[in-house]
Write a protein that holds these residues in place. Structure first.
Motif, PDB file in Angstrom:
ATOM      1  N   LEU A 148      72.738 -53.291  33.050  1.00 46.90           N
ATOM      2  CA  LEU A 148      72.021 -54.077  32.040  1.00 46.90           C
ATOM      3  C   LEU A 148      72.857 -54.178  30.761  1.00 46.90           C
ATOM      4  CD1 LEU A 148      69.601 -55.570  30.836  1.00 46.90           C
ATOM      5  CD2 LEU A 148      68.470 -53.373  30.489  1.00 46.90           C
ATOM      6  N   GLY A 208      63.156 -54.443  37.663  1.00 46.30           N
ATOM      7  CA  GLY A 208      63.184 -53.082  38.171  1.00 46.30           C
ATOM      8  C   GLY A 208      64.337 -52.349  37.534  1.00 46.30           C
ATOM      9  N   ALA A 209      64.338 -51.044  37.703  1.00 48.26           N
ATOM     10  CA  ALA A 209      65.393 -50.226  37.086  1.00 48.26           C
ATOM     11  C   ALA A 209      65.704 -49.090  38.038  1.00 48.26           C
ATOM     12  CB  ALA A 209      64.923 -49.714  35.734  1.00 48.26           C
ATOM     13  N   ILE A 254      58.867 -52.606  31.780  1.00 47.38           N
ATOM     14  CA  ILE A 254      58.398 -53.255  33.013  1.00 47.38           C
ATOM     15  C   ILE A 254      56.878 -53.127  33.157  1.00 47.38           C
ATOM     16  CG2 ILE A 254      58.473 -53.212  35.544  1.00 47.38           C
ATOM     17  CD1 ILE A 254      61.396 -52.096  35.216  1.00 47.38           C
ATOM     18  N   SER A 263      80.685 -58.154  18.123  1.00 47.99           N
ATOM     19  CA  SER A 263      80.335 -59.259  19.023  1.00 47.99           C
ATOM     20  C   SER A 263      79.676 -60.395  18.244  1.00 47.99           C
ATOM     21  CB  SER A 263      79.418 -58.774  20.140  1.00 47.99           C
ATOM     22  OG  SER A 263      78.253 -58.204  19.600  1.00 47.99           O
ATOM     23  N   GLU A 314      67.451 -46.019  37.225  1.00 47.75           N
ATOM     24  CA  GLU A 314      66.820 -45.106  36.267  1.00 47.75           C
ATOM     25  C   GLU A 314      65.634 -44.351  36.881  1.00 47.75           C
ATOM     26  OE1 GLU A 314      66.147 -46.840  32.377  1.00 47.75           O
ATOM     27  OE2 GLU A 314      67.928 -48.089  32.525  1.00 47.75           O
ATOM     28  N   TYR A 315      65.104 -44.852  37.993  1.00 51.92           N
ATOM     29  CA  TYR A 315      63.913 -44.216  38.591  1.00 51.92           C
ATOM     30  C   TYR A 315      64.179 -42.764  38.983  1.00 51.92           C
ATOM     31  CZ  TYR A 315      61.851 -48.908  39.200  1.00 51.92           C
ATOM     32  OH  TYR A 315      61.347 -50.165  39.008  1.00 51.92           O
ATOM     33  N   ARG A 363      72.698 -46.279  19.604  1.00 53.96           N
ATOM     34  CA  ARG A 363      72.029 -47.438  20.189  1.00 53.96           C
ATOM     35  C   ARG A 363      70.666 -47.089  20.746  1.00 53.96           C
ATOM     36  NH1 ARG A 363      76.067 -50.792  24.022  1.00 53.96           N
ATOM     37  NH2 ARG A 363      77.667 -51.311  22.485  1.00 53.96           N
ATOM     38  N   ALA A 364      69.759 -48.017  20.586  1.00 51.78           N
ATOM     39  CA  ALA A 364      68.426 -47.836  21.157  1.00 51.78           C
ATOM     40  C   ALA A 364      68.497 -47.915  22.675  1.00 51.78           C
ATOM     41  CB  ALA A 364      67.499 -48.927  20.642  1.00 51.78           C
ATOM     42  N   ALA A 365      67.828 -46.978  23.331  1.00 55.08           N
ATOM     43  CA  ALA A 365      67.703 -47.024  24.782  1.00 55.08           C
ATOM     44  C   ALA A 365      66.223 -46.946  25.126  1.00 55.08           C
ATOM     45  CB  ALA A 365      68.483 -45.866  25.411  1.00 55.08           C
ATOM     46  N   PRO A 366      65.505 -48.044  24.908  1.00 55.54           N
ATOM     47  CA  PRO A 366      64.065 -48.010  25.197  1.00 55.54           C
ATOM     48  C   PRO A 366      63.835 -47.786  26.691  1.00 55.54           C
ATOM     49  CG  PRO A 366      64.815 -50.261  24.764  1.00 55.54           C
ATOM     50  CD  PRO A 366      65.962 -49.355  24.444  1.00 55.54           C
ATOM     51  N   ASP A 367      62.752 -47.088  27.002  1.00 55.48           N
ATOM     52  CA  ASP A 367      62.453 -46.776  28.394  1.00 55.48           C
ATOM     53  C   ASP A 367      62.073 -48.052  29.148  1.00 55.48           C
ATOM     54  OD1 ASP A 367      61.623 -45.751  30.788  1.00 55.48           O
ATOM     55  OD2 ASP A 367      60.374 -44.178  29.918  1.00 55.48           O
ATOM     56  N   LEU A 368      62.893 -48.423  30.131  1.00 57.63           N
ATOM     57  CA  LEU A 368      62.618 -49.652  30.889  1.00 57.63           C
ATOM     58  C   LEU A 368      61.341 -49.545  31.709  1.00 57.63           C
ATOM     59  CD1 LEU A 368      66.116 -50.865  32.158  1.00 57.63           C
ATOM     60  CD2 LEU A 368      64.857 -51.579  30.129  1.00 57.63           C
ATOM     61  N   MET A 369      60.930 -48.328  32.020  1.00 61.98           N
ATOM     62  CA  MET A 369      59.652 -48.155  32.721  1.00 61.98           C
ATOM     63  C   MET A 369      58.522 -48.719  31.864  1.00 61.98           C
ATOM     64  SD  MET A 369      60.245 -46.390  35.524  1.00 61.98           S
ATOM     65  CE  MET A 369      58.896 -45.259  35.842  1.00 61.98           C
ATOM     66  N   GLU A 386      71.956 -49.189  13.224  1.00 64.39           N
ATOM     67  CA  GLU A 386      73.071 -49.267  14.163  1.00 64.39           C
ATOM     68  C   GLU A 386      74.296 -49.950  13.541  1.00 64.39           C
ATOM     69  OE1 GLU A 386      71.971 -50.557  18.119  1.00 64.39           O
ATOM     70  OE2 GLU A 386      70.005 -49.643  17.978  1.00 64.39           O
ATOM     71  N   ARG A 410      69.511 -44.147  30.731  1.00 60.61           N
ATOM     72  CA  ARG A 410      68.806 -45.310  30.195  1.00 60.61           C
ATOM     73  C   ARG A 410      69.760 -46.347  29.652  1.00 60.61           C
ATOM     74  NH1 ARG A 410      63.828 -43.528  26.424  1.00 60.61           N
ATOM     75  NH2 ARG A 410      62.614 -42.350  27.946  1.00 60.61           N
ATOM     76  N   ALA A 411      69.409 -47.584  29.869  1.00 58.03           N
ATOM     77  CA  ALA A 411      70.198 -48.691  29.324  1.00 58.03           C
ATOM     78  C   ALA A 411      70.059 -48.713  27.807  1.00 58.03           C
ATOM     79  CB  ALA A 411      69.701 -50.006  29.898  1.00 58.03           C
ATOM     80  N   ALA A 412      71.185 -48.874  27.133  1.00 62.12           N
ATOM     81  CA  ALA A 412      71.170 -49.040  25.676  1.00 62.12           C
ATOM     82  C   ALA A 412      71.963 -50.300  25.358  1.00 62.12           C
ATOM     83  CB  ALA A 412      71.780 -47.821  24.999  1.00 62.12           C
ATOM     84  N   PRO A 413      71.375 -51.460  25.639  1.00 66.21           N
ATOM     85  CA  PRO A 413      72.093 -52.712  25.376  1.00 66.21           C
ATOM     86  C   PRO A 413      72.375 -52.863  23.886  1.00 66.21           C
ATOM     87  CG  PRO A 413      69.774 -53.142  25.864  1.00 66.21           C
ATOM     88  CD  PRO A 413      70.007 -51.685  26.127  1.00 66.21           C
ATOM     89  N   ASP A 414      73.476 -53.456  23.565  1.00 69.36           N
ATOM     90  CA  ASP A 414      73.884 -53.616  22.171  1.00 69.36           C
ATOM     91  C   ASP A 414      72.939 -54.598  21.461  1.00 69.36           C
ATOM     92  OD1 ASP A 414      75.134 -53.954  19.766  1.00 69.36           O
ATOM     93  OD2 ASP A 414      77.147 -54.196  20.616  1.00 69.36           O
TER      94      ASP A 414
END
Lengths: 349, 349
Positions: B237, B254-255, A274, A61, B258-259, A265-271, A258, B265-269
């Motif tokens: 996401l 919010g997520a 936020i 990308s 994932e709650y 891929r990193a999937a950091p905890d969105l909790m 990566e 979990r989101a792993a955005p590139d």
């Protein structure tokens, strides 16, 4: 007399880990004289950078996002930042013998096209290699990323990954100069020692010896992380986010772990993102050219007065470029990886 | 005469999807008179919010991050934002009959402790339910998140997930009022129709009918996304980041997807994050109380002049709280989920 220009090119696109056999050394006659606006540069130091791998992929990308990350095709010359010496100039403002920094290439000589920026370098009181490392794009990346993206406050706790690398080693030093507490991670005992003893990091650890990165960071940051300067992505980013304080900032500078594995891929905890109001921000040095003067003046001054050091890892000869590049992904380099492809003194052609 | 206060509490901690059987209705005698600084409030409308699920978990990083997300223990009363009527006041500035908004609870009456903020509501020209929805925390979340975190410019392309929900439905309306192009996603045809016909979204789609979210977003945003207001996390996401333009901003509000599943979990590139210089920022409305007056004045004005509408989904009676709450995670609600637990008129006790 025809001058031969040796250059390194790709044999084929590279997805995954690169190896020396992905590259080949070729030669081409050097054009005898510059056209109008062109400059012929004898390359001295080339900056060897991990992001180039993304350009070598069949698909990424990054190829369409910015011109500077355009795709490299097999057989093509490969542009790269570096420092060189003007051997023939079609520009009024440059003359033979001037030392310049800018986009050169994985080759002995670069014919710099009209419009391509070449910065004249005052090579009197600092080594010219600095202009391809600490005073080049790696330096601006560290400076802009740390000061503008991370917005550090005195006393904040800073974590730097790939901390002995070209950018990380500078971020750590800027952070110390800003009165922050800095811990870095790297991939060998030698690098860890160097971070603590030579670069002034408050602490450092070898991530390869840590089974659980999250716990490791909890140990090194009992009061939490305020700033994470991320050069690696993946599991380290997840662990850092888990250990961040409220209003923590992550400068997403690179994701070397990566680059060689698109599936990792990193999937950091969105909790955490936020509830702790964490900001993650991707950035590129090229958006901070307006800071270049400030960066360059401040950093040169730090270097002259011994408040910062430039950690360089130099290979010699155009033939060593593939190994230098491939080594980045094996963690071979200690500090900024450079290849010296020519000498300042001696014959210009 | 003893007044009985019905309340809803947890039977046990909830990890994963909640169900009605996780809750129980209980009664306790209402304390007869307020102590000094206390206020006894008859609850009218309770705001039913997904984030409460995080408080019900055995473990969540949110518990320690902020007081407002503290852990809920089984058997405890559950505090929740709402609107109510003062039935007895131990505070000089409030008197019987005043309508107030603030932290009440999943119960018919709340004894509001000294120091807890209660905002007097002028219930003349707008429905009082609005103070638990569009003019309450959901509204401030949408307002602060959109204007401060996303920093919209006229003409920018905005994507909103959970767009028919309490926050999303308002973000879309603010975005239209700011001259942006807005597309929302939701989980049913009914919701999608409502977004387009009633809330003024430029377009909308049912994410459940899209096998490939990345392609779907490419279809709805051929010119890319500038702002993503994220209420769901996970795959959406990732797809949004893949479709973002350079310098795109993601408000991580919010997520919800994932709650109920900590493993999702989101792993955005990160290649996108870096090369497109994307910012992802978590935020909470409570950091924007300084914007409350501006938010409240502007939004009330929009509502009075028909430039915005409040989409509310109201259940009746304290007994309906568990179903109302559980329904949030099934996508039952259309707009802000409220429970009317008492009437403004009629007996106060």
């Amino acid at each position: 007399m025809e001058v031969v220009n040796k250059y390194v090119s790709l044999k084929h696109h590279v997805d995954g880990h690169p190896s020396e056999s992905d590259f080949e050394l070729a030669t081409t006659p050097l054009q005898p004289a510059p056209g109008s606006g062109e400059v012929i540069v004898k390359n001295l130091f080339l900056s060897i950078d991990p992001y180039q791998l993304n350009r070598m992929k069949r698909y990424s990308s990054s190829h369409t996002a910015i011109t500077a990350a355009s795709k490299i095709e097999p057989g093509q010359r490969i542009d790269a930042y570096g420092v060189g010496k003007v051997v023939a100039s079609g520009r009024a403002e440059l003359e033979e013998g001037d030392v310049v920094a800018g986009l050169l290439g994985w080759e002995q000589y670069t014919v710099v096209r009209p419009g391509t920026v070449l910065m004249k370098v005052d090579a009197k009181d600092l080594p010219i290699s600095y202009y391809a490392s600490v005073l080049g794009p790696s330096g601006l990346t560290a400076f802009a990323g740390f000061y503008d993206v991370c917005k550090p406050k005195k006393g904040e706790k800073v974590f730097v990954s790939a901390a002995s690398g070209s950018v990380g080693s500078l971020v750590g030093q800027y952070a110390k100069l800003s009165g922050c507490y800095v811990v870095g991670c790297a991939g060998s005992k030698q690098k860890v020692d160097l971070l603590k003893r030579k670069l002034g990091f408050d602490d450092a650890f070898n991530y390869k010896e840590e089974a659980d990165l999250k716990s490791a960071l909890r140990r090194y940051f009992p009061e939490g992380i305020d700033i994470y300067f991320d050069n690696v992505g993946a599991a380290m980013l997840e662990a850092a986010v888990a250990n961040m304080n409220s209003f923590g900032r992550v400068a997403v500078c690179g994701a070397i772990s990566e680059y060689t594995n698109a599936g990792k891929r990193a999937a950091p905890d969105l909790m955490d993102v936020i509830y702790k109001r964490i900001t993650l921000r991707g950035f590129l040095a090229l958006d901070y050219l307006h800071l270049h003067e400030q960066f360059s003046a401040a950093t040169s001054d730090h270097l002259r007065h011994g408040r910062m050091i430039s950690l360089e890892d130099v290979s010699v000869g155009i033939e060593s470029v593939p190994t230098a590049f491939v080594g980045l992904f094996r963690g071979d380099n200690v500090g900024k990886k450079l290849v010296r492809v020519g000498e300042l003194e001696g014959a210009e052609l």
